[in-house]
Enzyme design. Structure first.
Site, PDB file in Angstrom:
ATOM      1  N   GLU A 176      16.894  21.254 -17.099  1.00 51.74           N
ATOM      2  CA  GLU A 176      15.629  21.622 -16.477  1.00 51.74           C
ATOM      3  C   GLU A 176      14.486  20.906 -17.205  1.00 51.74           C
ATOM      4  OE1 GLU A 176      15.083  25.805 -15.593  1.00 51.74           O
ATOM      5  OE2 GLU A 176      13.181  25.408 -14.575  1.00 51.74           O
ATOM      6  N   ASP A 219      11.041  25.463 -11.676  1.00 56.28           N
ATOM      7  CA  ASP A 219      10.626  26.481 -10.698  1.00 56.28           C
ATOM      8  C   ASP A 219       9.103  26.417 -10.557  1.00 56.28           C
ATOM      9  OD1 ASP A 219      10.387  27.562 -13.367  1.00 56.28           O
ATOM     10  OD2 ASP A 219      10.020  29.521 -12.493  1.00 56.28           O
ATOM     11  N   HIS A 249      16.869  19.529 -13.077  1.00 53.97           N
ATOM     12  CA  HIS A 249      16.691  20.780 -12.340  1.00 53.97           C
ATOM     13  C   HIS A 249      15.194  20.932 -12.063  1.00 53.97           C
ATOM     14  CE1 HIS A 249      17.936  24.865 -11.135  1.00 53.97           C
ATOM     15  NE2 HIS A 249      16.771  25.252 -11.632  1.00 53.97           N
ATOM     16  N   ASP A 293      23.675  15.616 -16.689  1.00 54.11           N
ATOM     17  CA  ASP A 293      22.583  15.198 -15.813  1.00 54.11           C
ATOM     18  C   ASP A 293      22.871  15.659 -14.392  1.00 54.11           C
ATOM     19  OD1 ASP A 293      20.386  14.021 -14.710  1.00 54.11           O
ATOM     20  OD2 ASP A 293      21.177  11.978 -14.788  1.00 54.11           O
TER      21      ASP A 293
END
Ligand code: 9MR
Ligand code: ZN
Length: 562
Positions: A545, A194, A506, A536
């Site tokens: 992530e 993120d 991610h 994966d």
């Protein structure tokens, strides 16, 4: 009844057929040995697919019964080493019988693969003194590629990874009593897959990276990272950390408190960072973030002092201001994160405060700070935790205290920290040695534990500095062996490096660009619920992530061998 002539003809046909069959087998046999590449890679043979240092132990874990193995040189197909299996050992977390192929005696630099009759061959790997040089650069440049508030670009293999300047409006003050006004908090690194930015997670990341600088700086000073600051007054490694420190300085309020994060209200979609136009806000403030800020800026002041005194002073002044704020607010105050569903990183602050005052004391030598530090170390029973991460940074403070060259420490307390640290390091060595994949964390799994596997290296290297025992260095190598392929999956856990690395992490940048491969140099979190729990897959944020605290730890482990 057949005639004699017919009998002779059929006998000739049978003999000719047999001869052809034998010839065919001979051709097949010669072709087979002459074309080694045709031997298929067995998923059962698991080793470090980056490579091994010449004088280090070299072992592969094989989840298949075998007796003998060969190491074959790739360049000419010659067998350069032969050995026998040992084991099996029962590996409880992966529920396997593991046989070991030990080829430690092979020390000649080169590119090789293992061949095991009846099993197959391994992926290729290298033996060489410099096997970790390029991975170190890739993993550290990954921090650069994480930069927010600027365009970034990097080449890996044939691929170019790039995005435009992002999040230039960071951040609005609505949630911290400033109304809809902005406080400039641009810059820094995105946290993970993120794009938000969290001070507490910066803490353990910068802390471990600066620990690497203190422990291994003479080597790191020479490393070129090809970042925009290269060739400037700071060594590249420090310049990359300064990018984060510049942002952190903006996270400090007038009175010294430090905001906990800059974030959208909810996690955004898989779009490039510069396309994310959702408003981002400063969120809360906390004593933990404030204490981590003190530790980071005080430690950075020390590192940067020989290169940029003005910046060092600025960091130290900022650290002292926030330390005074903490003195006036001695209770743990978590961040008020109402309104946000993004990362929390909430944590009790006693360990953060201990780390803060340790770095402040080490930078200033102030005896009052030493008294405060030793008081906290006693209160926290000088405890060295094997596992530490964003929620527990006490080890960073304890190591700074223990390895300090300053005078005035209580020698009994120093001895206690030392013996706790060595006991913990010895436990890590034991744990690795009794695991089928020599995993220094043994059978412990949780969110982000690959980061913790790498972070064991911080304790192990401190123990090495105290004792010069090579078993600590060997166990750091075990951690890297594990992360680069000597694991249940037989795959590298670092994007762009080693055999079958993660292809679908991610990561919002990798998931929204046009390049097939993901951004390179990132350690994925790894199995969470149990040893086999890794996919994966992009959607799997639990296990696939990436995050700055995990990469900071990987950078430390690699730095040991640069
Ligand atoms: O690393 C964090 C892990 O320890 C927590 O268990 C998990 C759930 O709260 O969050 C992890 O941190 C994530 C953060 O909250 C947001 N950015 C991505 C981080 C890595 O997954
Ligand atoms: Zn950004």
């Amino acid at each position: 009844m057949r005639t004699r002539k017919a009998q002779i003809i059929s006998a000739v046909i049978v003999a000719a057929g047999a001869l052809l069959f034998v010839l065919w087998r001979i051709i097949l046999f010669l072709g087979g040995t002459g074309m080694q590449e045709a031997t298929s890679i067995s998923p059962s043979i698991r080793l470090n697919t980056i490579g091994y240092l010449p004088d280090y132990p070299k072992r592969a874990s094989v989840a298949h019964r075998f007796e003998r193995f060969a190491v074959v040189r790739v360049s000419d197909g010659r067998t350069v080493y032969e050995g026998e299996a040992s084991g099996p050992v029962t590996n409880s977390d992966t529920e396997e019988q593991i046989y070991i192929a030990d080829f430690s005696a092979l020390k000649s630099p080169g590119e090789y693969r293992l061949e095991i009759p009846g099993v197959g061959s391994s992926p290729t790997f290298r033996i060489g003194a410099n096997v970790y040089a390029a991975p170190f650069v890739t993993a550290t440049r990954a921090m650069y590629l994480w930069r927010c508030g600027t365009a970034v670009s990097g080449k890996h293999g044939e691929d170019i990874f790039a995005h435009g300047a992002c999040h230039l409006e960071d951040a609005y003050m609505d949630y911290v009593g400033g109304g809809n006004t902005r406080k400039d908090t641009t810059g820094g690194w995105h946290d993970a897959g993120d794009y938000n930015k969290y001070v507490v997670n910066a803490g353990v990341t910068v802390g471990v990276m600066l620990r690497a600088w203190e422990d291994l700086g003479t080597r790191l000073r020479r490393v070129r990272l090809d970042i925009p600051e290269s060739g400037g007054k700071l060594p590249d490694y420090l310049a990359e950390i300064k990018w984060e420190i510049d942002w952190l300085l903006k996270m400090q309020a007038e009175d010294g408190r430090v905001y906990h994060k800059v974030s959208t209200r909810n996690f955004g979609g898989f779009i490039p960072p510069e396309a994310e136009k959702e408003p981002r806000y400063l969120a809360g403030w906390s004593t933990a973030a404030t204490a981590d800020f003190v530790a980071m800026t005080a430690a950075f002041a020390r590192a940067v002092q020989p290169y940029d005194r003005a910046y060092a002073d600025r960091c130290l002044q900022a650290a002292l201001k926030s330390w005074q704020f903490l003195q006036k607010n001695p209770q743990n105050i978590p961040a008020d994160l109402r309104g946000f569903s993004t990362g929390a990183y909430q944590t009790n602050d006693p360990d953060d405060r201990l780390w803060a005052v340790a770095e402040l004391w080490e930078t200033t030598g102030d005896p009052e700070l030493l008294k405060d530090l030793e008081q906290r170390i006693r209160e926290q029973r000088a405890q060295v935790d094997q596992i530490f991460d964003w929620g527990d940074v006490r080890n960073l403070g304890l190591i700074t205290y223990l390895l300090s060259r300053r005078n005035g420490r209580d020698s009994a307390l120093v001895a206690q920290v030392r013996s706790n640290l060595l006991a913990t390091a010895d436990r890590i060595v034991q744990t690795a040695q009794s695991h089928g994949y020599a995993r220094p964390l043994g059978t412990t799994y949780y969110w982000g534990c690959n980061g913790a596997v790498a972070r064991q290296s911080v304790l192990l290297y401190a123990a090495y500095r105290l004792t010069r025992k090579t078993e600590y260095l060997h166990t750091i190598a075990d951690a890297l062996n594990h992360l680069f392929g000597r694991n249940y999956f037989g795959r590298s856990f670092v994007t762009g490096l080693g055999y079958r690395p993660p292809m679908r992490p991610h990561d919002r940048r990798s998931g929204s660009d046009k390049v097939d491969a993901p951004y390179p140099g990132y350690l994925v979190g790894g199995a969470e619920r149990n040893a086999k729990d890794w996919r994966d897959e992009e959607a799997d944020f639990r296990t696939n992530e990436i995050a700055i605290n995990w990469n900071g730890a990987l950078i430390y482990a690699l730095a040991v061998f640069v």
